[in-house]
Design a protein around this motif. Sequence first.
Motif, PDB file in Angstrom:
ATOM      1  N   ASN A 170      -6.358  -5.895  -1.521  1.00 31.63           N
ATOM      2  CA  ASN A 170      -6.970  -6.925  -0.682  1.00 31.63           C
ATOM      3  C   ASN A 170      -7.243  -8.211  -1.456  1.00 31.63           C
ATOM      4  O   ASN A 170      -7.138  -9.308  -0.895  1.00 31.63           O
ATOM      5  N   LEU A 193     -10.019   5.085   4.879  1.00 36.91           N
ATOM      6  CA  LEU A 193     -10.223   5.002   3.430  1.00 36.91           C
ATOM      7  C   LEU A 193     -10.842   6.291   2.898  1.00 36.91           C
ATOM      8  O   LEU A 193     -10.410   6.821   1.857  1.00 36.91           O
ATOM      9  N   THR A 216       1.329   2.713  -3.484  1.00 36.12           N
ATOM     10  CA  THR A 216       0.169   2.638  -4.373  1.00 36.12           C
ATOM     11  C   THR A 216      -0.203   3.998  -4.953  1.00 36.12           C
ATOM     12  O   THR A 216      -0.512   4.112  -6.143  1.00 36.12           O
ATOM     13  N   LYS A 243      -7.822   0.521  -6.308  1.00 37.12           N
ATOM     14  CA  LYS A 243      -6.518   0.091  -5.809  1.00 37.12           C
ATOM     15  C   LYS A 243      -6.637  -0.611  -4.461  1.00 37.12           C
ATOM     16  O   LYS A 243      -5.973  -1.615  -4.203  1.00 37.12           O
ATOM     17  N   TRP A 244      -7.497  -0.069  -3.583  1.00 40.85           N
ATOM     18  CA  TRP A 244      -7.703  -0.703  -2.280  1.00 40.85           C
ATOM     19  C   TRP A 244      -8.291  -2.104  -2.447  1.00 40.85           C
ATOM     20  O   TRP A 244      -7.860  -3.061  -1.791  1.00 40.85           O
ATOM     21  N   THR A 286      -4.340  -1.711   4.755  1.00 38.42           N
ATOM     22  CA  THR A 286      -4.203  -1.130   3.420  1.00 38.42           C
ATOM     23  C   THR A 286      -4.875   0.241   3.392  1.00 38.42           C
ATOM     24  O   THR A 286      -4.369   1.171   2.757  1.00 38.42           O
ATOM     25  N   ALA A 287      -6.018   0.369   4.087  1.00 35.92           N
ATOM     26  CA  ALA A 287      -6.696   1.671   4.147  1.00 35.92           C
ATOM     27  C   ALA A 287      -5.822   2.701   4.856  1.00 35.92           C
ATOM     28  O   ALA A 287      -5.704   3.851   4.402  1.00 35.92           O
ATOM     29  N   TYR A 346      -8.812   5.221  -6.636  1.00 39.83           N
ATOM     30  CA  TYR A 346      -8.401   5.008  -5.239  1.00 39.83           C
ATOM     31  C   TYR A 346      -9.045   3.746  -4.653  1.00 39.83           C
ATOM     32  O   TYR A 346      -8.354   2.878  -4.104  1.00 39.83           O
ATOM     33  N   VAL A 347     -10.372   3.634  -4.776  1.00 40.68           N
ATOM     34  CA  VAL A 347     -11.069   2.474  -4.218  1.00 40.68           C
ATOM     35  C   VAL A 347     -10.681   1.209  -4.972  1.00 40.68           C
ATOM     36  O   VAL A 347     -10.528   0.137  -4.372  1.00 40.68           O
ATOM     37  N   GLY A 383       0.789  -1.226   0.000  1.00 35.85           N
ATOM     38  CA  GLY A 383       0.000   0.000   0.000  1.00 35.85           C
ATOM     39  C   GLY A 383       0.819   1.272   0.000  1.00 35.85           C
ATOM     40  O   GLY A 383       0.351   2.314  -0.470  1.00 35.85           O
ATOM     41  N   MET A 385      -2.678   3.482   2.598  1.00 36.92           N
ATOM     42  CA  MET A 385      -3.046   4.308   1.449  1.00 36.92           C
ATOM     43  C   MET A 385      -3.367   5.733   1.874  1.00 36.92           C
ATOM     44  O   MET A 385      -3.133   6.676   1.113  1.00 36.92           O
TER      45      MET A 385
END
Length: 313
Positions: free
Chosen positions: A149, A299, A117, A144-145, A193-194, A141-142, A114, A197
């Motif tokens: 995962n 996020l 990213t 990539k998240w 990850t959130a 953005y979302v 992350g 990022m």
Amino acid sequence: MGAYARNESGPLVARNVSGTITFSLDTNGNLTMNAMLAIAGLTVREAVRRNFVVAGLLICGLFAVVAYIPIHPRPTMVFDLSPEEVKSLTAALIASRGSSMVAFFSFLFAVALGAGTISGEIERGVMSVVAPKPIGRASIYVGKWIGLNLFILPFTLLWTALLQWAIYKHIGHTVPGLWHATAILALYPATFTAITMLFSSFTSTLLATIMPMILASTAWSEGILKVFGNMFDVATLKLLARIVVFAAPLNPLSRWVERVLDQPILERVNVFSRMGGAPDPPAQLLDLAWIAIYAAAALLAGLVIFQRRDLAA
């Protein structure tokens, strides 16, 4: 990440070495779920390109080794246990410590993947090429998240399966609760990850790597602060133990893993935990709500910052 262009017929196309992915646009030019899933797919390919598959397989080897290491509880832990209870204790110890290893490696993957990213692609000039296209920044953005995962989750499941195999090799059966715990273990990469990022959306790749580790280390110190606070009756340490938990939801996650594993035999031998004074409260639905709110807030905050960030390298 790939090159992007618009077809003559209208929809946006993402081209990379492995083929073409089509993004569908509504009448207002807003991207649908297909766009986020396509970005997620490209994110997974990027993780593969960076050889994280190799790293994941090396970790698999570590879990496989556990199956062949002689594991026997200390005599002081089992002096009043029957042979069957000793087996249960062995399985409980492997499941408890092993699930912590799965959580730790999932956390490492979340941070390592992350961190670059957003900031990494800005530093390389990739994001300044992608964002001006008709791809909403929210979708980037979302997506990539989601991609991060989708890459980490199979490894979380694979590591858990190898851990179950190790338990079977030692005692002849598996621990059903460990399969149930995978749902909680999956929350570690989803949450971190959130967080990572979020830092990647406004700092350098290096700082985006360091800051989540600082937050996690701060939250992890709750147990140590509680032990010393109660051992020496230091009010300041007890107060700090209650505060640091808000740095990151590590302890709520670990409490839920313990609840799902459901291994009461550990309570009979876990003397060290009793040194910390009153035991931690049992995991509650409120803990899951706190984890979800924390991850969602991270996020959303990262998305808002990314929406406003200058993407020039």
